[in-house]
Scaffold this motif. Sequence first.
Motif, PDB file in Angstrom:
ATOM      1  N   PHE A  96       0.842  -1.197   0.000  1.00  7.23           N
ATOM      2  CA  PHE A  96       0.000   0.000   0.000  1.00  7.23           C
ATOM      3  C   PHE A  96       0.884   1.256   0.000  1.00  7.23           C
ATOM      4  O   PHE A  96       1.570   1.520   0.995  1.00  7.23           O
ATOM      5  N   PRO A  97       0.877   2.018  -1.085  1.00  6.61           N
ATOM      6  CA  PRO A  97       1.603   3.296  -1.081  1.00  6.61           C
ATOM      7  C   PRO A  97       1.096   4.179   0.052  1.00  6.61           C
ATOM      8  O   PRO A  97      -0.102   4.168   0.368  1.00  6.61           O
ATOM      9  N   HIS A  98       1.971   4.933   0.663  1.00  4.20           N
ATOM     10  CA  HIS A  98       1.552   5.731   1.814  1.00  4.20           C
ATOM     11  C   HIS A  98       2.522   6.882   2.052  1.00  4.20           C
ATOM     12  O   HIS A  98       3.620   6.934   1.503  1.00  4.20           O
ATOM     13  N   SER A  99       2.071   7.789   2.887  1.00  5.22           N
ATOM     14  CA  SER A  99       2.935   8.845   3.401  1.00  5.22           C
ATOM     15  C   SER A  99       2.529   9.110   4.838  1.00  5.22           C
ATOM     16  O   SER A  99       1.394   8.841   5.243  1.00  5.22           O
ATOM     17  N   TYR A 100       3.470   9.603   5.619  1.00  3.18           N
ATOM     18  CA  TYR A 100       3.165   9.998   6.990  1.00  3.18           C
ATOM     19  C   TYR A 100       4.166  11.041   7.439  1.00  3.18           C
ATOM     20  O   TYR A 100       5.268  11.145   6.890  1.00  3.18           O
ATOM     21  N   GLN A 101       3.744  11.817   8.436  1.00  3.73           N
ATOM     22  CA  GLN A 101       4.622  12.878   8.916  1.00  3.73           C
ATOM     23  C   GLN A 101       4.241  13.288  10.327  1.00  3.73           C
ATOM     24  O   GLN A 101       3.077  13.158  10.747  1.00  3.73           O
ATOM     25  N   ALA A 102       5.219  13.781  11.059  1.00  4.29           N
ATOM     26  CA  ALA A 102       4.975  14.312  12.392  1.00  4.29           C
ATOM     27  C   ALA A 102       4.234  15.635  12.287  1.00  4.29           C
ATOM     28  O   ALA A 102       4.409  16.388  11.322  1.00  4.29           O
ATOM     29  N   SER A 103       3.391  15.920  13.265  1.00  3.63           N
ATOM     30  CA  SER A 103       2.711  17.214  13.320  1.00  3.63           C
ATOM     31  C   SER A 103       3.747  18.331  13.414  1.00  3.63           C
ATOM     32  O   SER A 103       4.753  18.208  14.120  1.00  3.63           O
ATOM     33  N   ALA A 104       3.485  19.408  12.706  1.00  2.00           N
ATOM     34  CA  ALA A 104       4.416  20.537  12.739  1.00  2.00           C
ATOM     35  C   ALA A 104       4.388  21.247  14.085  1.00  2.00           C
ATOM     36  O   ALA A 104       5.394  21.806  14.529  1.00  2.00           O
ATOM     37  N   THR A 105       3.235  21.213  14.761  1.00  5.62           N
ATOM     38  CA  THR A 105       3.091  21.942  16.024  1.00  5.62           C
ATOM     39  C   THR A 105       3.260  21.054  17.261  1.00  5.62           C
ATOM     40  O   THR A 105       3.595  21.545  18.325  1.00  5.62           O
ATOM     41  N   ASP A 106       3.007  19.749  17.102  1.00  6.80           N
ATOM     42  CA  ASP A 106       3.115  18.817  18.223  1.00  6.80           C
ATOM     43  C   ASP A 106       3.700  17.509  17.713  1.00  6.80           C
ATOM     44  O   ASP A 106       3.011  16.495  17.630  1.00  6.80           O
ATOM     45  N   PRO A 107       4.991  17.504  17.328  1.00  8.98           N
ATOM     46  CA  PRO A 107       5.570  16.341  16.655  1.00  8.98           C
ATOM     47  C   PRO A 107       5.542  15.090  17.515  1.00  8.98           C
ATOM     48  O   PRO A 107       5.760  15.136  18.713  1.00  8.98           O
ATOM     49  N   TRP A 108       5.263  13.993  16.843  1.00  4.64           N
ATOM     50  CA  TRP A 108       5.111  12.736  17.566  1.00  4.64           C
ATOM     51  C   TRP A 108       6.443  12.165  18.058  1.00  4.64           C
ATOM     52  O   TRP A 108       7.519  12.456  17.541  1.00  4.64           O
ATOM     53  N   SER A 109       6.323  11.341  19.098  1.00  5.06           N
ATOM     54  CA  SER A 109       7.387  10.439  19.527  1.00  5.06           C
ATOM     55  C   SER A 109       6.853   9.043  19.258  1.00  5.06           C
ATOM     56  O   SER A 109       5.743   8.703  19.696  1.00  5.06           O
ATOM     57  N   ILE A 110       7.633   8.226  18.537  1.00  5.32           N
ATOM     58  CA  ILE A 110       7.098   6.953  18.065  1.00  5.32           C
ATOM     59  C   ILE A 110       8.092   5.815  18.265  1.00  5.32           C
ATOM     60  O   ILE A 110       9.306   5.995  18.189  1.00  5.32           O
ATOM     61  N   TYR A 111       7.526   4.637  18.532  1.00  3.25           N
ATOM     62  CA  TYR A 111       8.232   3.380  18.371  1.00  3.25           C
ATOM     63  C   TYR A 111       7.780   2.798  17.034  1.00  3.25           C
ATOM     64  O   TYR A 111       6.597   2.910  16.679  1.00  3.25           O
ATOM     65  N   TRP A 112       8.692   2.181  16.301  1.00  5.21           N
ATOM     66  CA  TRP A 112       8.323   1.659  14.988  1.00  5.21           C
ATOM     67  C   TRP A 112       9.100   0.389  14.693  1.00  5.21           C
ATOM     68  O   TRP A 112      10.169   0.146  15.240  1.00  5.21           O
ATOM     69  N   ALA A 113       8.515  -0.430  13.813  1.00  7.55           N
ATOM     70  CA  ALA A 113       9.188  -1.668  13.411  1.00  7.55           C
ATOM     71  C   ALA A 113       8.725  -2.077  12.017  1.00  7.55           C
ATOM     72  O   ALA A 113       7.518  -2.171  11.762  1.00  7.55           O
ATOM     73  N   HIS A 114       9.690  -2.285  11.120  1.00  2.76           N
ATOM     74  CA  HIS A 114       9.433  -2.943   9.845  1.00  2.76           C
ATOM     75  C   HIS A 114       9.577  -4.449  10.081  1.00  2.76           C
ATOM     76  O   HIS A 114      10.554  -4.881  10.720  1.00  2.76           O
ATOM     77  N   TYR A 115       8.659  -5.249   9.558  1.00  7.08           N
ATOM     78  CA  TYR A 115       8.773  -6.686   9.767  1.00  7.08           C
ATOM     79  C   TYR A 115       8.259  -7.451   8.559  1.00  7.08           C
ATOM     80  O   TYR A 115       7.538  -6.921   7.707  1.00  7.08           O
ATOM     81  N   SER A 116       8.644  -8.730   8.497  1.00  9.11           N
ATOM     82  CA  SER A 116       8.240  -9.607   7.403  1.00  9.11           C
ATOM     83  C   SER A 116       8.083 -11.010   7.950  1.00  9.11           C
ATOM     84  O   SER A 116       8.149 -11.226   9.157  1.00  9.11           O
ATOM     85  N   GLY A 117       7.859 -11.972   7.067  1.00  5.67           N
ATOM     86  CA  GLY A 117       7.694 -13.360   7.484  1.00  5.67           C
ATOM     87  C   GLY A 117       6.497 -13.997   6.815  1.00  5.67           C
ATOM     88  O   GLY A 117       5.626 -13.315   6.260  1.00  5.67           O
ATOM     89  N   SER A 118       6.418 -15.312   6.891  1.00  5.41           N
ATOM     90  CA  SER A 118       5.347 -16.036   6.211  1.00  5.41           C
ATOM     91  C   SER A 118       3.968 -15.716   6.773  1.00  5.41           C
ATOM     92  O   SER A 118       2.957 -15.861   6.080  1.00  5.41           O
ATOM     93  N   SER A 119       3.894 -15.279   8.038  1.00  3.44           N
ATOM     94  CA  SER A 119       2.609 -14.944   8.663  1.00  3.44           C
ATOM     95  C   SER A 119       2.396 -13.441   8.799  1.00  3.44           C
ATOM     96  O   SER A 119       1.408 -13.017   9.407  1.00  3.44           O
ATOM     97  N   ALA A 120       3.301 -12.642   8.242  1.00  2.00           N
ATOM     98  CA  ALA A 120       3.203 -11.193   8.427  1.00  2.00           C
ATOM     99  C   ALA A 120       1.898 -10.637   7.865  1.00  2.00           C
ATOM    100  O   ALA A 120       1.275  -9.759   8.471  1.00  2.00           O
ATOM    101  N   ALA A 121       1.465 -11.140   6.709  1.00  2.00           N
ATOM    102  CA  ALA A 121       0.252 -10.602   6.087  1.00  2.00           C
ATOM    103  C   ALA A 121      -0.983 -10.854   6.943  1.00  2.00           C
ATOM    104  O   ALA A 121      -1.935 -10.070   6.915  1.00  2.00           O
TER     105      ALA A 121
END
Length: 311
Positions: A96-121
Amino acid sequence: MSQPSAWPLPSGSSRVVMPLELIELLAQHPLTRHLYPLAYGHYLAAQGHQVERQHHTDHLLIFCHQGRGHYRILTPQGPVTGTLEAGQLLLLPAGFPHSYQASATDPWSIYWAHYSGSSAASSMDFLGLSASTEAPRFVLTLQAWQSLLPIVTTLLNLQHQRWQRHNAVIAATLLQQLLAQLPQLAEQAQQHHGFDLLALERFMQDNSHRDLDLQDLAAVAGLSRYHFAKKFKTVTGTSPMRYFNELKIKLACRQLDTSTATVRAIAQNLGFDDPYYFSRLFKKVMGVAPSDYRDSHQPHSPHSQLHQSQP
């Protein structure tokens, strides 16, 4: 894989990219091949963090624990836009093409993870999310998410050790443990607020053309205005009216993307008698005026297609 961004890391932030040889190991290992991390990290007060991908080859979890950010996902049903608030998790599935961004006035703090695998979908179904329905759902609200911090901390601390086979397997099992606990935390959020958030969202959608007030929404939930507003803020991290207005802005984005209606007409369709107030609210939520948003997202615009970048 969809590369993590080269966004400059502020103090206290971290970004971990698994070595290719270990990714190949995890893809074959019997304990990890069904789901394993490709990259993960923690961004603190991510001012200026912005990503666009036309091609997304893995799955990406983004959990916001402070501040806020915005996202846009291109689905077969059309673009889906929204705001990610503190306490909410966004799942961006592969393809899925996408875009995302932190708020200009209240920027986010985030935990993130890219993942894969046979059961990821199948992780979307496991989390109760869906990208293919008429009303796609990519966001979970979590209750008591702080209970996950010991696991998250252990996962992040692995970066300070030499990457070896056993540490890679540990990283994968920690990520699996995190994912396994998410449905329970989402269910606790539903139970905690004492009303059906999804039903309330449907009511908001069905009445997006009206100028509803707090009493209207509290009546649907069967609560007093005070208790409704308090419970709603606890669950979503924002006020009911702000939530309703931001939902209207999401619908406005869809109309701007798919119709030729004037900004004034779209404002009136969404219950805004004052088009100038609508424009101010739109810019506050999306960061740009409605006309500028349309110019940058219409099919004829060179900016309408998301361009691949380093996320």
